[in-house]
Design a protein around this motif. Structure first.
Motif, PDB file in Angstrom:
ATOM      1  N   GLN A   1       0.822  -1.224   0.000  1.00 11.86           N
ATOM      2  CA  GLN A   1       0.000   0.000   0.000  1.00 11.86           C
ATOM      3  C   GLN A   1       0.849   1.264   0.000  1.00 11.86           C
ATOM      4  N   ILE A   2       1.877   1.263   0.860  1.00 12.90           N
ATOM      5  CA  ILE A   2       2.734   2.465   0.928  1.00 12.90           C
ATOM      6  C   ILE A   2       3.529   2.631  -0.363  1.00 12.90           C
ATOM      7  N   ALA A   3       4.007   1.508  -0.898  1.00 15.29           N
ATOM      8  CA  ALA A   3       4.750   1.589  -2.167  1.00 15.29           C
ATOM      9  C   ALA A   3       3.842   2.171  -3.254  1.00 15.29           C
ATOM     10  N   ALA A   4       2.580   1.737  -3.271  1.00 15.83           N
ATOM     11  CA  ALA A   4       1.640   2.248  -4.282  1.00 15.83           C
ATOM     12  C   ALA A   4       1.432   3.751  -4.112  1.00 15.83           C
ATOM     13  N   ARG A   5       1.365   4.207  -2.853  1.00 17.62           N
ATOM     14  CA  ARG A   5       1.143   5.646  -2.627  1.00 17.62           C
ATOM     15  C   ARG A   5       2.367   6.451  -3.056  1.00 17.62           C
ATOM     16  N   ILE A   6       3.545   5.922  -2.781  1.00 16.16           N
ATOM     17  CA  ILE A   6       4.764   6.635  -3.222  1.00 16.16           C
ATOM     18  C   ILE A   6       4.750   6.736  -4.747  1.00 16.16           C
ATOM     19  N   GLN A   7       4.496   5.593  -5.381  1.00 14.44           N
ATOM     20  CA  GLN A   7       4.515   5.554  -6.844  1.00 14.44           C
ATOM     21  C   GLN A   7       3.452   6.495  -7.431  1.00 14.44           C
TER      22      GLN A   7
ATOM     23  N   GLU B   1       1.791   9.118  -5.849  1.00 15.36           N
ATOM     24  CA  GLU B   1       1.676  10.498  -5.374  1.00 15.36           C
ATOM     25  C   GLU B   1       2.971  11.291  -5.461  1.00 15.36           C
ATOM     26  N   LEU B   2       4.108  10.598  -5.601  1.00 15.68           N
ATOM     27  CA  LEU B   2       5.371  11.315  -5.417  1.00 15.68           C
ATOM     28  C   LEU B   2       6.281  11.325  -6.649  1.00 15.68           C
ATOM     29  N   ALA B   3       5.734  11.050  -7.815  1.00 17.03           N
ATOM     30  CA  ALA B   3       6.544  11.038  -9.034  1.00 17.03           C
ATOM     31  C   ALA B   3       7.304  12.359  -9.176  1.00 17.03           C
ATOM     32  N   PRO B   4       8.528  12.379  -9.679  1.00 18.43           N
ATOM     33  CA  PRO B   4       9.234  11.269 -10.325  1.00 18.43           C
ATOM     34  C   PRO B   4       9.923  10.306  -9.362  1.00 18.43           C
ATOM     35  N   THR B   5       9.807  10.511  -8.042  1.00 15.75           N
ATOM     36  CA  THR B   5      10.382   9.532  -7.114  1.00 15.75           C
ATOM     37  C   THR B   5       9.670   8.188  -7.321  1.00 15.75           C
ATOM     38  N   ALA B   6      10.451   7.129  -7.449  1.00 13.43           N
ATOM     39  CA  ALA B   6       9.867   5.795  -7.668  1.00 13.43           C
ATOM     40  C   ALA B   6       9.769   5.059  -6.336  1.00 13.43           C
ATOM     41  N   ALA B   7       8.940   4.039  -6.303  1.00 10.89           N
ATOM     42  CA  ALA B   7       8.875   3.164  -5.120  1.00 10.89           C
ATOM     43  C   ALA B   7       9.675   1.898  -5.398  1.00 10.89           C
ATOM     44  N   LEU B   8      10.399   1.452  -4.382  1.00 12.30           N
ATOM     45  CA  LEU B   8      11.084   0.149  -4.442  1.00 12.30           C
ATOM     46  C   LEU B   8      10.476  -0.691  -3.322  1.00 12.30           C
ATOM     47  N   ALA B   9       9.715  -1.717  -3.682  1.00 15.01           N
ATOM     48  CA  ALA B   9       9.043  -2.545  -2.671  1.00 15.01           C
ATOM     49  C   ALA B   9       9.925  -3.745  -2.330  1.00 15.01           C
ATOM     50  N   HIS B  10      10.233  -3.916  -1.048  1.00 12.43           N
ATOM     51  CA  HIS B  10      11.006  -5.087  -0.622  1.00 12.43           C
ATOM     52  C   HIS B  10      10.096  -6.322  -0.626  1.00 12.43           C
ATOM     53  N   LEU B  11      10.713  -7.482  -0.789  1.00 15.89           N
ATOM     54  CA  LEU B  11       9.972  -8.752  -0.744  1.00 15.89           C
ATOM     55  C   LEU B  11      10.907  -9.836  -0.237  1.00 15.89           C
ATOM     56  N   THR B  12      10.535 -10.498   0.843  1.00 18.02           N
ATOM     57  CA  THR B  12      11.336 -11.641   1.316  1.00 18.02           C
ATOM     58  C   THR B  12      10.621 -12.933   0.913  1.00 18.02           C
ATOM     59  N   CYS B  13      11.413 -14.001   0.726  1.00 15.70           N
ATOM     60  CA  CYS B  13      10.825 -15.227   0.154  1.00 15.70           C
ATOM     61  C   CYS B  13      10.871 -16.445   1.080  1.00 15.70           C
ATOM     62  N   LEU B  14      11.673 -16.388   2.158  1.00  8.39           N
ATOM     63  CA  LEU B  14      11.719 -17.546   3.056  1.00  8.39           C
ATOM     64  C   LEU B  14      10.354 -17.681   3.735  1.00  8.39           C
TER      65      LEU B  14
ATOM     66  N   ASP C   1       3.320 -14.382  -6.163  1.00 10.45           N
ATOM     67  CA  ASP C   1       2.496 -13.912  -7.295  1.00 10.45           C
ATOM     68  C   ASP C   1       1.463 -12.891  -6.822  1.00 10.45           C
ATOM     69  N   GLU C   2       0.802 -13.209  -5.701  1.00 12.01           N
ATOM     70  CA  GLU C   2      -0.251 -12.296  -5.224  1.00 12.01           C
ATOM     71  C   GLU C   2       0.329 -10.908  -4.927  1.00 12.01           C
ATOM     72  N   TYR C   3       1.496 -10.935  -4.277  1.00  6.13           N
ATOM     73  CA  TYR C   3       2.123  -9.663  -3.891  1.00  6.13           C
ATOM     74  C   TYR C   3       2.590  -8.887  -5.123  1.00  6.13           C
ATOM     75  N   VAL C   4       3.283  -9.577  -6.015  1.00  6.97           N
ATOM     76  CA  VAL C   4       3.849  -8.878  -7.183  1.00  6.97           C
ATOM     77  C   VAL C   4       2.728  -8.369  -8.087  1.00  6.97           C
ATOM     78  N   GLU C   5       1.678  -9.154  -8.217  1.00 11.05           N
ATOM     79  CA  GLU C   5       0.570  -8.695  -9.073  1.00 11.05           C
ATOM     80  C   GLU C   5      -0.108  -7.461  -8.470  1.00 11.05           C
ATOM     81  N   LYS C   6      -0.174  -7.437  -7.140  1.00 12.27           N
ATOM     82  CA  LYS C   6      -0.723  -6.238  -6.479  1.00 12.27           C
ATOM     83  C   LYS C   6       0.176  -5.019  -6.763  1.00 12.27           C
ATOM     84  N   LEU C   7       1.473  -5.223  -6.673  1.00 16.65           N
ATOM     85  CA  LEU C   7       2.403  -4.114  -6.949  1.00 16.65           C
ATOM     86  C   LEU C   7       2.233  -3.629  -8.380  1.00 16.65           C
ATOM     87  N   LEU C   8       2.236  -4.571  -9.309  1.00 15.98           N
ATOM     88  CA  LEU C   8       2.181  -4.180 -10.723  1.00 15.98           C
ATOM     89  C   LEU C   8       0.877  -3.448 -11.036  1.00 15.98           C
ATOM     90  N   ALA C   9      -0.209  -3.898 -10.399  1.00 14.20           N
ATOM     91  CA  ALA C   9      -1.510  -3.255 -10.660  1.00 14.20           C
ATOM     92  C   ALA C   9      -1.491  -1.796 -10.208  1.00 14.20           C
TER      93      ALA C   9
END
Ligand code: FAD
Length: 290
Positions: free
Chosen positions: A61-67, A69-82, A90-98
């Motif tokens: 959610q926060i990454a989406a708001r940065i992306q 509301e704050l352009a040209p600043t980009a959001a970098l969303a962290h993701l851990t896999c363990l 897939d669910e997380y990445v698809e949410k980010l991409l959307a």
């Protein structure tokens, strides 16, 4: 915007925040991102709690708001896999991409009881998965100037890093470090191992004795005697401790700027003032064209 494209044209400045937990609301975290954004960072990264806690929804959610509301600043969303399955990823990445977030920092996450390997053992496995399934994602990954805390052999650590990069990493961000010589030695080691992607240096201006102790213990970063001496001189005064941290970080930043670093990432710990102090220093020394 792909972070790797920005890194191919300039030396970058970026900051990190953590998403809301406890009493903090998403709006408060977004306000913090807005405050940090006054320094016009190239990107703001948002950390992720390993283990599939609800906090990961907040990261997205926060990454989406940065992306959004704050352009040209980009959001970098962290993701851990363990402890995560391909489906969780897939669910997380698809949410980010959307929501337009296309930059992901692909991490393993720390080992912890109950956090078992499901589909991914190392970050390299996540990187390979993302690369194959989501070619539109720009993939960042972590690296460790003093070696990762589980790996006592620096050469083996860099070999693992090389394999991770070859799996599809576009850029690296380092763990925090307090001695720039560790970073320069690591950068040379990476060059010898033919790790060719940009390496962004992660700097944490410490704000208190407690904080530096906790961070250094968690990630295995060493604290040089000079830092300890400055903290002793600051005594129990919280403002003097914060000031000592800012001054020390600025010395590190000026030295990195002189030594041709690819990018500088500030562990700003949700404090816009930390982003501002480091930004001012980087403008003063000509690293950021103000
Ligand atoms: P990996 O690259 O998988 O490496 C982990 C260890 O495994 C290393 O010791 C490596 O040498 C070893 N290794 C790798 N491949 C092999 C192999 N094939 N055989 C044997 N050993 C191997 N944690 C969070 O929970 N949330 C965050 O948001 C977060 N953000 C971070 C951001 C940055 C910039 C950094 C530097 C760290 C961050 N971390 C975060 C911490 C990170 O999750 C931990 O350091 C974790 O223990 C390792 O993650 P990694 O992605 O570096 O793992």
């Amino acid at each position: 915007m792909r972070i790797s494209d920005v890194l191919s044209t300039k030396q970058t400045f970026s900051c990190e925040i953590f998403p809301p937990k406890g009493d903090m609301s998403v709006d408060t975290a977004a306000d913090i991102a807005h405050g940090i954004c006054e320094t016009k960072p190239d990107w703001i990264s948002v950390t992720f709690s390993a283990g599939g806690s609800n906090n990961s929804a907040n990261t997205a959610q926060i990454a989406a708001r940065i992306q959004g509301e704050l352009a040209p600043t980009a959001a970098l969303a962290h993701l851990t896999c363990l402890g995560s399955s391909r489906r969780n990823v897939d669910e997380y990445v698809e949410k980010l991409l959307a929501s337009g977030v296309t930059n992901v920092l692909a991490l393993r996450g720390d080992r912890a009881p109950g956090r078992e390997v499901i589909d991914f053992e190392y970050a390299a496995d996540l990187v390979a998965y993302l690369k194959a399934k989501y070619p539109q994602v720009c993939i960042g990954a972590a690296c460790y100037p003093e070696g990762h805390v589980e790996c006592e052999d620096l050469n083996a650590d860099v070999e693992h890093l090389k394999a991770k990069v070859d799996a599809g990493v576009d850029f690296l961000v380092t763990q925090l470090f307090f001695n720039n010589e560790d970073f320069y030695r690591f950068r040379d080691r990476c060059a010898r191992a033919r790790v060719k992607v940009p390496i962004v240096a992660g700097i944490m201006p410490f704000t208190s004795v407690k904080q530096i102790q906790r961070m250094a213990f968690n990630c295995g970063a060493s604290i040089p005697a000079t830092v300890v001496k400055r903290l002793v001189a600051a005594g129990d005064d919280p403002e003097a401790q914060r000031q000592a941290g800012t001054e020390y970080a600025c010395e590190q930043l000026r030295d990195l700027a002189r030594n041709g670093v690819d990018g500088i990432h500030i562990y700003s710990m949700n404090k816009p003032v930390v982003a501002r102090d480091t930004y001012d220093c980087l403008v003063d020394c000509g690293y950021i064209k103000g």
